[in-house]
Scaffold this motif. Structure first.
Motif, short mmCIF file in Angstrom:
data_model
loop_
_atom_site.label_atom_id
_atom_site.label_comp_id
_atom_site.label_asym_id
_atom_site.label_seq_id
_atom_site.Cartn_x
_atom_site.Cartn_y
_atom_site.Cartn_z
N GLU A 185 -7.03 -1.68 11.97
CA GLU A 185 -6.31 -1.99 10.73
C GLU A 185 -7.27 -2.10 9.56
N PRO A 186 -6.96 -1.63 8.39
CA PRO A 186 -5.73 -1.01 7.94
C PRO A 186 -5.82 0.52 7.98
N PHE A 187 -6.82 1.05 8.70
CA PHE A 187 -7.09 2.49 8.59
C PHE A 187 -6.09 3.30 9.40
N GLU A 188 -5.52 4.31 8.75
CA GLU A 188 -4.48 5.11 9.40
C GLU A 188 -4.85 6.59 9.50
N GLU A 221 -12.97 -8.52 -3.73
CA GLU A 221 -11.71 -8.15 -3.07
C GLU A 221 -10.52 -8.77 -3.81
N ARG A 269 -7.31 -6.78 -5.51
CA ARG A 269 -5.89 -6.98 -5.19
C ARG A 269 -5.11 -7.33 -6.47
N GLN A 299 -17.26 -6.03 8.08
CA GLN A 299 -16.60 -7.11 8.83
C GLN A 299 -17.38 -8.43 8.75
N THR A 304 -11.04 -6.86 3.68
CA THR A 304 -10.44 -5.64 4.21
C THR A 304 -10.54 -4.54 3.16
N ASP A 316 -10.19 -0.77 1.37
CA ASP A 316 -9.18 0.29 1.36
C ASP A 316 -9.74 1.58 1.92
N GLY A 344 -9.00 5.68 5.52
CA GLY A 344 -8.19 4.81 4.66
C GLY A 344 -6.74 4.78 5.11
N ARG A 345 -5.91 4.09 4.33
CA ARG A 345 -4.48 4.08 4.63
C ARG A 345 -3.88 5.45 4.31
N GLU A 399 -1.32 6.40 2.62
CA GLU A 399 -0.89 6.66 1.23
C GLU A 399 -2.08 7.07 0.34
#
Ligand SMILES: Cc1ncc(COP(=O)(O)O)c(C=O)c1O
Length: 459
Positions: free
Chosen positions: A126-129, A259, A263, A288, A293, A295, A314-315, A317
């Motif tokens: 997470e959050p990597f897709e 961070e 946001r 980490q 987290t 992007d 990344g995500r 989107e």
């Protein structure tokens, strides 16, 4: 590296024979000068400057030269051989791809690539897709730059501002050099991208009693004074996970405050994980350590276990912002590098190498602290790094000033004794063995650094 040329005159050095090292010839070894001269005649001078050791083969944490000498490797080439040189699992994967045979198929689909990308995204967690693969690290940092700007455009930001950190370094192509703050290196560009900004790095010796967050606020005030509004003018922050030359990490509050700003203002947070990724710091990825987290992460080096593989994750989107064809490269996701990349992840996981790196890192830093206590006049008490990445900073014993010449001599002396460390061209030597190194080789190598410092200090 810039600023220092090592002698090519063979020097008689004490013979060495241990289970991990063999020095049986003068150093530089016979035949070294000839190879270097051939390279000097036929290759751009910019590739020169390393310690004069002609690599013949490398296995696990050992390097063998053309004269049969054997070194303990504290470089992993340049933090590439995380799973060990010529790792058998990586070799078998490459052989299987060659024997299929399939070693190039451009962007046409293939099964190896599908398998590797699934594994890579799962490894990153997470959050990597999604990921996009490339060959060089500099391409991966540029891809992050492009994605951050495309995202900013989508958000309707007034400007395409990227905030980077002074002293950080992201590669040698145009966009990467703009984000790096080495002015001399980017002189050739001739102009500065008006939308790439730099704020100061929170070096431990620059904090002046401030915590990381207060230090950041001071840096951001400089941006504000230059008329830059985070909400409307900035679409990304790019952070080298730790600053390379000295393995300098940020105070976590500095990164956590960035961070929060990201946001609040719809800004993307990207980490350049080139050196820090794939287990090097005792975690899968170096970010980490900061409790944040990102992007986007740009990776390379250890990702391919020795083959040219890099990428950005990344995500979905964000990764899907470029239209079909707008983000690809001839050798992107080549079947050979995907096969190697898959073997790297399997190796890290099946041998529990990331936890092992954290454990060995404790051993390494304990030994380095003892070394610093032995030589407080020569070794700075800022022993920097984490896991199996460390920097030892040398200072002049009388003035206390950074001592690059001493660092170069230590690197050269270590080489003569059968240990290869990273010569940075600055006041540091960097230590980054393959994560597979044994405890005994690790300790033997630190002893050799001690022997080298002791001899040079006494000369
Ligand atoms: C932090 C960092 N970013 C980017 C790069 C560029 O990678 P490459 O040399 O593969 O282009 C490097 C390489 O040293 C690096 O250390």
């Amino acid at each position: 590296m810039a600023g220092h040329t090592f002698s090519l005159d063979p020097k008689q050095v004490p013979k060495v024979s241990t289970p991990h090292r063999l020095i049986n010839t003068d150093i530089p070894a016979p035949g070294t000068r000839e190879v270097l001269e051939r390279l000097e005649a036929s290759e751009s001078r910019s590739m020169q400057g390393q310690l004069p050791l002609v690599w013949d083969r490398a296995e696990d944490f050992s390097i063998f030269d053309i004269a049969g000498n054997r070194w303990i490797d504290f470089t992993s080439t340049i933090f590439v051989a995380n799973v060990g040189h010529s790792n058998p699992r990586v070799t078998a994967a490459l052989q299987a791809a060659l024997e299929r045979p399939l070693y190039s198929c451009y962007a046409y689909p293939n099964e190896i690539r599908a398998r590797y990308l699934e594994k890579l995204v799962a490894f990153a967690g997470e959050p990597f897709e999604k990921a996009f693969l490339l060959s060089a690290g500099t391409e991966a940092t540029e891809a992050a730059l492009k994605l951050m700007r495309m995202h900013g455009q989508q958000q309707g930001k007034r400007r395409r501002g990227i905030v980077c950190i002074e002293g950080n370094w992201h590669g040698r192509t145009l966009g990467a050099q703009m984000m790096s703050s080495n002015l001399a290196q980017r002189e050739w560009i001739g102009y500065q991208d008006a939308d790439v900004h730099h704020i100061p790095f929170p070096y431990p010796w620059a904090l002046d009693g401030r915590d990381g967050e207060a230090f950041l606020e001071d840096g951001l005030r400089q941006l504000q004074a230059a008329g830059i509004d985070l909400a409307t003018d900035v679409c990304g922050f790019m952070l080298e996970t730790f600053q390379g030359w000295g393995a300098v990490f940020y105070p976590p509050e500095f990164v956590q405050a960035i961070e929060r700003l990201c946001r609040t203002h719809d800004i993307l947070l990207a980490f350049d994980e080139m050196q820090a990724g794939f287990g090097r710091t005792g975690k899968a990825f170096g970010y980490q350590h900061y409790g944040v987290t990102p992007d986007l992460i740009s990776c390379g080096k250890g990702m391919g276990g020795g083959v040219p593989l890099s990428g950005v994750l990344g995500r979905a989107e964000i990764m899907d912002l470029p239209e079909t064809g707008n983000m690809s490269s001839t050798h992107s996701a080549n079947p050979l590098v995907c096969a190697a990349g898959e073997a790297v992840i399997d190796e890290l996981q099946s041998r529990d190498l990331i936890a092992e790196t954290a454990r060995k890192g404790d051993l390494l830093f304990d030994a380095l602290h003892r070394l610093q206590e032995r030589f407080p006049d020569h070794i700075s008490n800022h022993l920097l790094g984490r896991g199996l990445i460390a920097a030892v900073l040398f200072r002049h014993h009388e003035t206390g000033e950074p001592d690059g010449a001493f660092a170069s001599r230590v690197a050269e002396r270590c080489m003569q004794k059968g240990l290869l460390v990273v010569h940075t061209g600055r006041e540091s030597i960097k230590l980054g063995p393959p994560l597979t190194i044994t405890d005994s080789a690790l300790m033997e190598a630190v002893d050799l650094i001690g022997e080298s410092v002791s001899e040079i200090a006494g000369e």
